[in-house]
Design a protein around this motif. Structure first.
Motif, PDB file in Angstrom:
ATOM      1  N   SER A 107     -22.405 -94.243  10.593  1.00 34.14           N
ATOM      2  CA  SER A 107     -22.682 -92.936   9.995  1.00 34.14           C
ATOM      3  C   SER A 107     -21.741 -92.764   8.804  1.00 34.14           C
ATOM      4  O   SER A 107     -20.846 -93.572   8.574  1.00 34.14           O
ATOM      5  CB  SER A 107     -22.464 -91.833  11.013  1.00 34.14           C
ATOM      6  OG  SER A 107     -21.089 -91.690  11.253  1.00 34.14           O
ATOM      7  N   ASN A 109     -19.291 -90.896   8.195  1.00 35.82           N
ATOM      8  CA  ASN A 109     -17.846 -90.793   8.441  1.00 35.82           C
ATOM      9  C   ASN A 109     -17.247 -92.084   9.000  1.00 35.82           C
ATOM     10  O   ASN A 109     -16.093 -92.125   9.399  1.00 35.82           O
ATOM     11  CB  ASN A 109     -17.543 -89.586   9.339  1.00 35.82           C
ATOM     12  CG  ASN A 109     -18.142 -89.727  10.723  1.00 35.82           C
ATOM     13  OD1 ASN A 109     -18.463 -90.843  11.154  1.00 35.82           O
ATOM     14  ND2 ASN A 109     -18.263 -88.629  11.434  1.00 35.82           N
ATOM     15  N   THR A 111     -18.210 -93.937  11.677  1.00 39.93           N
ATOM     16  CA  THR A 111     -18.330 -94.289  13.098  1.00 39.93           C
ATOM     17  C   THR A 111     -19.593 -95.106  13.341  1.00 39.93           C
ATOM     18  O   THR A 111     -20.636 -94.857  12.740  1.00 39.93           O
ATOM     19  CB  THR A 111     -18.374 -93.045  14.013  1.00 39.93           C
ATOM     20  OG1 THR A 111     -19.240 -92.090  13.424  1.00 39.93           O
ATOM     21  CG2 THR A 111     -17.003 -92.471  14.218  1.00 39.93           C
ATOM     22  N   VAL A 113     -22.822 -96.041  14.958  1.00 40.54           N
ATOM     23  CA  VAL A 113     -23.801 -95.222  15.670  1.00 40.54           C
ATOM     24  C   VAL A 113     -24.847 -96.051  16.417  1.00 40.54           C
ATOM     25  O   VAL A 113     -25.559 -95.542  17.273  1.00 40.54           O
ATOM     26  CB  VAL A 113     -24.517 -94.224  14.721  1.00 40.54           C
ATOM     27  CG1 VAL A 113     -23.559 -93.126  14.294  1.00 40.54           C
ATOM     28  CG2 VAL A 113     -25.113 -94.926  13.516  1.00 40.54           C
TER      29      VAL A 113
HETATM   30  C1  NAG Z   1     -18.996 -88.807  12.692  1.00 38.54           C
HETATM   31  O1  NAG Z   1     -20.427 -88.743  12.698  1.00 38.54           O
HETATM   32  C2  NAG Z   1     -21.006 -88.828  13.981  1.00 38.54           C
HETATM   33  C3  NAG Z   1     -22.516 -88.901  13.859  1.00 38.54           C
HETATM   34  O2  NAG Z   1     -22.961 -88.492  12.624  1.00 38.54           O
HETATM   35  C4  NAG Z   1     -20.562 -87.657  14.834  1.00 38.54           C
HETATM   36  O3  NAG Z   1     -21.135 -87.743  16.115  1.00 38.54           O
HETATM   37  C5  NAG Z   1     -19.043 -87.689  14.928  1.00 38.54           C
HETATM   38  O4  NAG Z   1     -18.586 -86.538  15.621  1.00 38.54           O
HETATM   39  C6  NAG Z   1     -18.386 -87.734  13.548  1.00 38.54           C
HETATM   40  N1  NAG Z   1     -16.962 -87.979  13.714  1.00 38.54           N
HETATM   41  C7  NAG Z   1     -16.053 -87.353  13.004  1.00 38.54           C
HETATM   42  C8  NAG Z   1     -14.648 -87.731  13.269  1.00 38.54           C
HETATM   43  O5  NAG Z   1     -16.352 -86.519  12.157  1.00 38.54           O
END
Ligand code: NAG
Ligand code: NAG
Ligand code: NAG
Ligand code: NAG
Ligand code: NAG
Ligand code: NAG
Ligand code: NAG
Ligand code: NAG
Length: 354
Positions: A107, A109, A111, A113
């Motif tokens: 994603s 940010n 992470t 997915v």
């Molecule tokens: C990053 O993105 C994912 C899915 O889009 C989300 O579930 C997650 O909480 C996000 N993590 C942060 C640290 O923002």
């Protein structure tokens, strides 16, 4: 009016006949490919012996396949009770299966997915064809491994694919920019694809957010930037597997007539280049399934102008054909040979010359 109708009926009959004739010509298997009472098709996939769907129909359990007809579309053929779907089996010793592709998606940010790292394990004696398949990796922030076994040793190799910008990508070229590919060793029978990213796609995310990796038939894949989005919806790609019978050489296998797989009298045995077991083929002039008793049938070369070049008359004989010249002629009767020469002509010639 009545005449018209008759003509129409006649035309229709001719049409129907034509359809029947062309149909029976176009079905490639005009010879028997499976034992009697054994299923020889599943959907559009043919099941030649040594493969079969039940005991008495396959050579041994390794060649057991299952036809699943509960799918809403065409029935699908699976290897034994595995999830390996077979889409083509050739009597030359290859089969095509559908293999899952590996995916690694991120994603914005950073992470992960989605992560899929499928593996495939083919029965002993079968191997992943190393000339038609390649290990292919797609992604701009990607390194990938293929690991598994060849013979009884570990096997591991990999490649790296990166790019900074969408402009780096070259359509039709898989040489490290958004796509890398490599050959695999022969004798590989179990593999797993593992994907990894250097920077979690953070620098390329706006145009590429997934890595893909797969072993697949090279000719079915052509890289371009659109693959980034297309592969997202692709679950499986074709993979070619080599098969053979037994775990011995031809000489060893012939010693035991009851287990020797080349059953047809007009069959021969050979050992495939990949080094496992042996395969059977029909002698020249014969075609069919060499693994069945009476499986190799004589080819009637006279019916096919591309198989004989007789000038006058063709006569089919077992395993071959003969060109026949009319009475009073001699020669080999072949268009590319001496043809048919009038015997008296040369006699007259000789007389004149004399
Ligand atoms: C990053 O993105 C994912 C899915 O889009 C989300 O579930 C997650 O909480 C996000 N993590 C942060 C640290 O923002
Ligand atoms: C056939 O395929 C369906 C759907 O994929 C699956 O649910 C079912 O268990 C399969 N049947 C057999 C006999 O393998
Ligand atoms: C199976 O493979 C052979 C050889 O590659 C090909 O000629 C044939 O059309 C294929 N059959 C199907 C059903 O895909
Ligand atoms: C990756 O990009 C595609 C299109 O650009 C988008 O549809 C998809 O949701 C993105 N995936 C993630 C995990 O953000
Ligand atoms: C691959 O695709 C490119 C364009 O995307 C095309 O020019 C090329 O001919 C294709 N190559 C093959 C082998 O199909
Ligand atoms: C069946 O044949 C395969 C290969 O052709 C061989 O490796 C295997 O040992 C045989 N299996 C059995 C159960 O006989
Ligand atoms: C020949 O093969 C049969 C069937 O596989 C087996 O039962 C038999 O023991 C073998 N004979 C020899 C002499 O190896
Ligand atoms: C791989 O498949 C091709 C045909 O698809 C065949 O010509 C070749 O012999 C196979 N390789 C091996 C090692 O059997």
């Amino acid at each position: 009016m009545g005449l018209h109708l008759h003509l129409l009926q006649a035309k229709l009959l001719v049409l129907i006949l034509l359809i029947f004739v062309s149909k029976s010509i176009s079905t490639q298997a005009n010879f028997q490919i499976a034992n009697p009472k054994c299923r020889d098709h599943c959907g559009n996939v043919s099941i030649p012996f040594p493969f079969g769907t039940r005991e008495g129909c396959y050579f041994n359990e390794t060649f057991s396949v299952t036809c699943n007809e509960t799918h809403y579309d065409l029935p699908k053929l699976y290897w034994t009770n595995s999830t390996i779907q077979i889409t083509n089996i050739s009597l030359e010793g290859q089969m095509r299966v559908s293999q899952f592709i590996a995916k690694d998606c991120y994603s914005q940010n950073g992470t992960r997915v989605l992560y899929k790292d499928p593996w495939i394990k083919v029965p002993l004696g079968f191997t992943i064809n190393n000339t038609t398949n390649k290990f292919i990796v797609v992604g701009c922030d990607t390194y990938a491994y293929v690991s598994g076994y060849r013979e009884n040793r570990n096997y591991e190799t990999g490649c790296t694919s990166t790019c900074d910008n969408k402009d780096d990508l070259v359509d039709g070229s898989c040489s490290g920019l958004g796509c890398c590919q490599m050959s695999i060793s022969k004798h590989v029978w179990e593999v797993e694809v593992t994907l990894n990213s250097f920077n979690n796609f953070s620098y390329v995310w706006d145009f590429n957010n997934c890595s893909y990796g797969f072993l697949a038939e090279e000719s079915t894949f052509n890289f371009s930037a659109s693959e980034f989005s297309r592969l997202r919806n692709v679950e499986m790609l074709p993979l070619v597997i080599d098969w053979s019978v037994g775990d011995r050489t031809c000489a060893e296998a012939r010693n035991n007539t009851s287990s020797y797989a080349c059953k047809s009298v007009n069959s021969e045995c050979y050992e495939p280049a990949n080094g496992y077991g042996y395969r059977c083929y029909c002698q020249a002039g014969y075609q069919g399934n060499p693994y069945l008793y009476h499986g190799c049938k004589d080819i009637d070369e006279c019916q096919d102008p591309s198989l004989n070049d007789c000038e006058h008359k063709c006569e089919n004989i077992l395993g071959n054909f003969r060109c026949v010249c009319p009475k009073g002629h001699h020669g080999d009767g072949k268009k590319n040979g001496t043809g048919c020469i009038r015997s008296d002509q040369s006699f007259v010639f000789k007389l004149v010359a004399g």
